[in-house]
Design a protein around this motif. Structure first.
Motif, PDB file in Angstrom:
ATOM      1  N   GLN A  75     -22.937  37.572   3.591  1.00  0.00           N
ATOM      2  CA  GLN A  75     -22.740  38.871   2.768  1.00  0.00           C
ATOM      3  C   GLN A  75     -21.705  39.096   1.955  1.00  0.00           C
ATOM      4  N   THR A  94     -28.735  43.413   4.918  1.00  0.00           N
ATOM      5  CA  THR A  94     -29.779  44.170   4.588  1.00  0.00           C
ATOM      6  C   THR A  94     -31.049  43.508   4.647  1.00  0.00           C
ATOM      7  N   ASP A 120     -25.690  44.987  -2.447  1.00  0.00           N
ATOM      8  CA  ASP A 120     -24.410  45.689  -2.038  1.00  0.00           C
ATOM      9  C   ASP A 120     -24.552  46.441  -0.874  1.00  0.00           C
ATOM     10  N   ILE A 121     -23.785  45.944   0.103  1.00  0.00           N
ATOM     11  CA  ILE A 121     -23.967  46.381   1.711  1.00  0.00           C
ATOM     12  C   ILE A 121     -23.618  47.836   1.774  1.00  0.00           C
ATOM     13  N   MET A 122     -22.850  48.341   0.740  1.00  0.00           N
ATOM     14  CA  MET A 122     -22.154  49.754   0.818  1.00  0.00           C
ATOM     15  C   MET A 122     -23.211  50.873   0.133  1.00  0.00           C
ATOM     16  N   SER A 123     -24.337  50.252  -0.232  1.00  0.00           N
ATOM     17  CA  SER A 123     -25.448  51.117  -0.687  1.00  0.00           C
ATOM     18  C   SER A 123     -26.469  51.342   0.459  1.00  0.00           C
ATOM     19  N   GLY A 148     -22.347  49.168  11.050  1.00  0.00           N
ATOM     20  CA  GLY A 148     -21.397  49.659   9.866  1.00  0.00           C
ATOM     21  C   GLY A 148     -20.056  49.948  10.673  1.00  0.00           C
ATOM     22  N   TYR A 160     -17.218  45.050   5.007  1.00  0.00           N
ATOM     23  CA  TYR A 160     -17.647  44.379   3.885  1.00  0.00           C
ATOM     24  C   TYR A 160     -18.921  43.661   4.097  1.00  0.00           C
ATOM     25  N   GLY A 163     -21.106  47.155   5.944  1.00  0.00           N
ATOM     26  CA  GLY A 163     -21.536  48.385   5.334  1.00  0.00           C
ATOM     27  C   GLY A 163     -20.679  49.523   5.963  1.00  0.00           C
ATOM     28  N   ASN A 164     -21.005  50.616   5.515  1.00  0.00           N
ATOM     29  CA  ASN A 164     -20.465  51.918   6.050  1.00  0.00           C
ATOM     30  C   ASN A 164     -21.478  52.333   7.500  1.00  0.00           C
TER      31      ASN A 164
END
Length: 419
Positions: A75, A94, A120-123, A148, A160, A163-164
């Motif tokens: 990732q 994901t 994008d893992i943050m999404s 996360g 990162y 993710g969140n």
């Protein structure tokens, strides 16, 4: 490997092990065959090096297989693995949990797809509901309730890769644990990347303690509930209440401490100071006198002086820690700490050795105090089990695997109790 089930290789944390079991189930359902799947860890540069080494060996052992790399390192640095000639495909954290990913690979030749499939893992907004079935030995099941992390410690790349923070709703967790108890599990362990942040993204923002109390109330037949690594500064009042009043919540907490010096803690961007850690350990042990603690401690963080290191070393006794995970600091590209003045490698190694030595002494002190005591022990196999404090117990005769037995400790042998 014609027509064979996928071969899995897992690196890193308990959560990766959990997710490998989920991927094993997903690939079996979709019929994927003749593949090698490497689930990587990104926590240190050494972890990435070991993953690359493993990939090269797996390719030699399985020359005709499709080799797929996933996990946190895939990732955070997909190009690193995509540029390896041994690798056919790189997929993100994901994507690896989605049935469509594996059904597509089961039906299509990998060469017809993009080599990198990493979003994008943050999404990511999904919770881990689809992972909730848990895995484990015949005696203990692990249930992921959170994924996360919203924090940004200066040494850590994991947000990162993960993710969140996302939480599994309490009702989903409770129903799964009921099913696990019905299947005969006597202990359930709640796991996550940042477990004490559970609930912050759910309606009414419940706390981890609320989840623990709800599980114990609604699953009365569950003999043991254990929680994995927590951030002590985020422990809520309900969790302290559970520690004080719920005998089925195991008296063993693993704490994410990382250091015992206030300046180093600030440079790590941690949310607690050394006095906070000491205070928490004292308060929890007053509520539960048989409480034992594990902890993560990093040796040789950038700018750490001898005096700062001594504060970390003294914290082991001041918190009365028993089960230590000691990590020699390793710079991780992309983190703020990697740009800070480094400590000499030989000094880091020596400090890590001193911390481990102190930890070994604490273990022996704990073991010696158990001789003659009576413990309830969960059998992991016929000759080995663990006490409520997670202390390993060896038996001289076969015991009922998966069951909880009450036995007196006879003596200590190495790092084990003997019953």
């Amino acid at each position: 490997m014609d027509g064979k089930a996928p071969v899995f290789s897992t690196h890193g944390c308990r959560l990766n092990t959990y997710e490998t079991e989920a991927m094993r189930d997903l690939t079996a359902r979709t019929g994927l065959q003749d593949a090698v799947i490497v689930n990587t860890c990104a926590v240190t540069a050494e972890a990435v090096r070991k993953a690359r080494q493993d990939i090269r060996k797996l390719r030699r052992d399985n020359p005709k297989a499709r080799l797929i790399v996933t996990g946190c390192a895939a990732q955070t640095e997909p190009d690193t693995f995509a540029n390896m000639e041994e690798v056919d495909l790189v997929i993100g954290n994901t994507e690896k949990m989605q049935s469509d990913t594996w059904s597509g690979l089961a039906n299509d030749f990998i060469g017809d797809t993009e080599k990198i499939q990493v979003n994008d893992i943050m999404s990511a907004r999904e919770t881990a509901d689809h992972l909730i079935d848990g895995f484990g030995t015949r005696s203990r099941a692990y249930v992921q309730v959170q994924n996360g992390c919203d924090h940004r410690c200066t040494f850590c790349i994991i947000p990162y890769g993960r993710g969140n923070s996302r939480s599994v709703p309490a009702g989903v967790v409770v129903e799964q644990i009921k099913r696990l108890v019905d299947r005969g599990y006597n202990e359930v362990v709640l796991t996550g990347v940042d477990l004490t942040s559970w609930g912050a993204d759910l309606p009414a923002t419940p706390k981890l303690g609320d989840l623990v109390l709800r599980i114990l109330k609604l699953v009365p037949d569950l003999p043991r509930l254990r929680i994995s690594s927590i951030d002590s500064i985020e422990v809520d009042d309900a969790l302290m209440q559970a520690i004080a009043t719920e005998a089925r919540l195991m008296p063993h907490l693993h704490l994410s401490l990382q250091a015992g010096d206030d300046m180093i803690l600030k440079r790590m961007k941690r949310r607690h100071l050394r006095d906070d850690a000491i205070r928490f350990c004292e308060e929890a042990r007053k509520l539960r006198p048989d409480m034992t603690y594990g902890a993560d401690i990093i040796a040789g963080f950038p700018t750490e002086t001898d005096e700062m290191f001594e504060n970390s070393l003294k914290l082991i006794a001041e918190c009365d820690l028993t089960w230590l995970h000691i990590f020699p600091y390793s710079a991780r590209t992309g983190t703020p700490a990697a740009r800070m003045p480094a400590v000499d490698g030989s000094t880091i190694k020596a400090r890590a050795a001193m911390l481990r030595q102190a930890g070994a002494a604490q273990v022996q002190k704990h073991l010696a105090a158990q001789a003659g005591r009576v413990h309830r022990i969960l059998l992991e196999n016929p000759r080995m089990g663990r006490t409520e404090q997670f202390t390993e117990v060896a038996f001289t005769t076969d015991q009922p695997e998966g069951q909880i037995v009450t036995r007196q400790i006879m003596h200590v042998a190495g790092a084990q109790l003997v019953a």
